[in-house]
Design a protein around this motif. Structure first.
Motif, PDB file in Angstrom:
ATOM      1  N   GLU A   1      -7.755  -3.758  -4.207  1.00 19.97           N
ATOM      2  CA  GLU A   1      -8.246  -5.028  -4.734  1.00 19.97           C
ATOM      3  C   GLU A   1      -7.269  -5.498  -5.797  1.00 19.97           C
ATOM      4  N   ALA A   2      -6.799  -6.724  -5.626  1.00 18.67           N
ATOM      5  CA  ALA A   2      -5.832  -7.261  -6.583  1.00 18.67           C
ATOM      6  C   ALA A   2      -5.992  -8.774  -6.648  1.00 18.67           C
TER       7      ALA A   2
ATOM      8  N   LYS B   1      -8.896   0.839  -5.175  1.00 13.95           N
ATOM      9  CA  LYS B   1     -10.323   0.918  -5.489  1.00 13.95           C
ATOM     10  C   LYS B   1     -11.041   2.003  -4.702  1.00 13.95           C
TER      11      LYS B   1
ATOM     12  N   GLN C   1      -8.567   1.315   0.040  1.00 10.40           N
ATOM     13  CA  GLN C   1      -9.047  -0.024  -0.295  1.00 10.40           C
ATOM     14  C   GLN C   1      -8.297  -0.494  -1.530  1.00 10.40           C
TER      15      GLN C   1
ATOM     16  N   GLU D   1      -7.081   1.378 -10.817  1.00 10.38           N
ATOM     17  CA  GLU D   1      -6.844  -0.054 -10.865  1.00 10.38           C
ATOM     18  C   GLU D   1      -5.973  -0.410  -9.673  1.00 10.38           C
TER      19      GLU D   1
ATOM     20  N   THR E   1      -1.119  -3.776   2.030  1.00 12.14           N
ATOM     21  CA  THR E   1      -1.797  -2.684   2.722  1.00 12.14           C
ATOM     22  C   THR E   1      -1.039  -2.294   3.990  1.00 12.14           C
TER      23      THR E   1
ATOM     24  N   GLY F   1      -5.361 -13.235  -0.063  1.00 12.19           N
ATOM     25  CA  GLY F   1      -5.698 -12.260   0.974  1.00 12.19           C
ATOM     26  C   GLY F   1      -4.533 -11.902   1.877  1.00 12.19           C
TER      27      GLY F   1
ATOM     28  N   LEU G   1      -2.348  -9.462   0.090  1.00  8.55           N
ATOM     29  CA  LEU G   1      -3.021  -8.167  -0.003  1.00  8.55           C
ATOM     30  C   LEU G   1      -2.921  -7.417   1.328  1.00  8.55           C
TER      31      LEU G   1
END
Length: 138
Positions: A103-104, A77, A101, A74, A115, A108, A111
């Motif tokens: 995903e949350a 990804k 990768q 979770e 990262t 953007g 995110l």
């Protein structure tokens, strides 16, 4: 890493139970299973968001390598990468590679910040933590 042997660094890299103590973003690890040189490990932690993921790690002590592939998770990804440790005149050469990768349910820009934070902040801290742990274990 200066004044370290590849075997010392490898011992820390594959000590998954020590990760919560070594890396602040990791809260818990659990070895799910072992088959030969492959270890399946679940990682749980928090880096602005709570995360959970499971990796299959192929550990080769003799070659000084650890490579992994993503199983499930979770927030995280996908993740592939690895470590390659080799002797250098002054210690151990560490080659680290990762593709990640995330995903949350966040905008953007946030995110990308998460990262980028993993790469720019976490990696140098991770290497420093491993070096400290090698010295602590001596």
């Amino acid at each position: 890493m200066a004044d370290t042997s590849p075997a010392e660094v490898y011992a820390v890299v594959v000590d998954f139970a020590a990760y919560p103590r070594l890396f602040p973003e990791i809260r818990n690890t659990r070895v799910v299973g072992t088959e030969g040189d492959r270890v399946r490990v679940e990682f749980r932690g928090n880096l602005l968001l709570p995360f959970r993921y499971v990796l299959d790690l192929d550990c080769n002590r003799q070659a000084g390598t650890v490579s992994w592939s993503y199983v499930e998770g979770e927030v995280v990804k996908s993740s592939t990468g690895g470590w390659r440790l080799s002797a250098e005149a002054a210690g151990t050469r560490v080659e680290y590679e990762v593709a990640l990768q995330i995903e949350a349910p966040v905008p953007g820009f946030l995110l990308r910040k998460i990262t980028d934070g993993l790469v720019t902040l976490s990696l140098p801290a991770m290497f420093a933590s491993i070096e400290r742990e090698v010295r602590r274990r001596r």
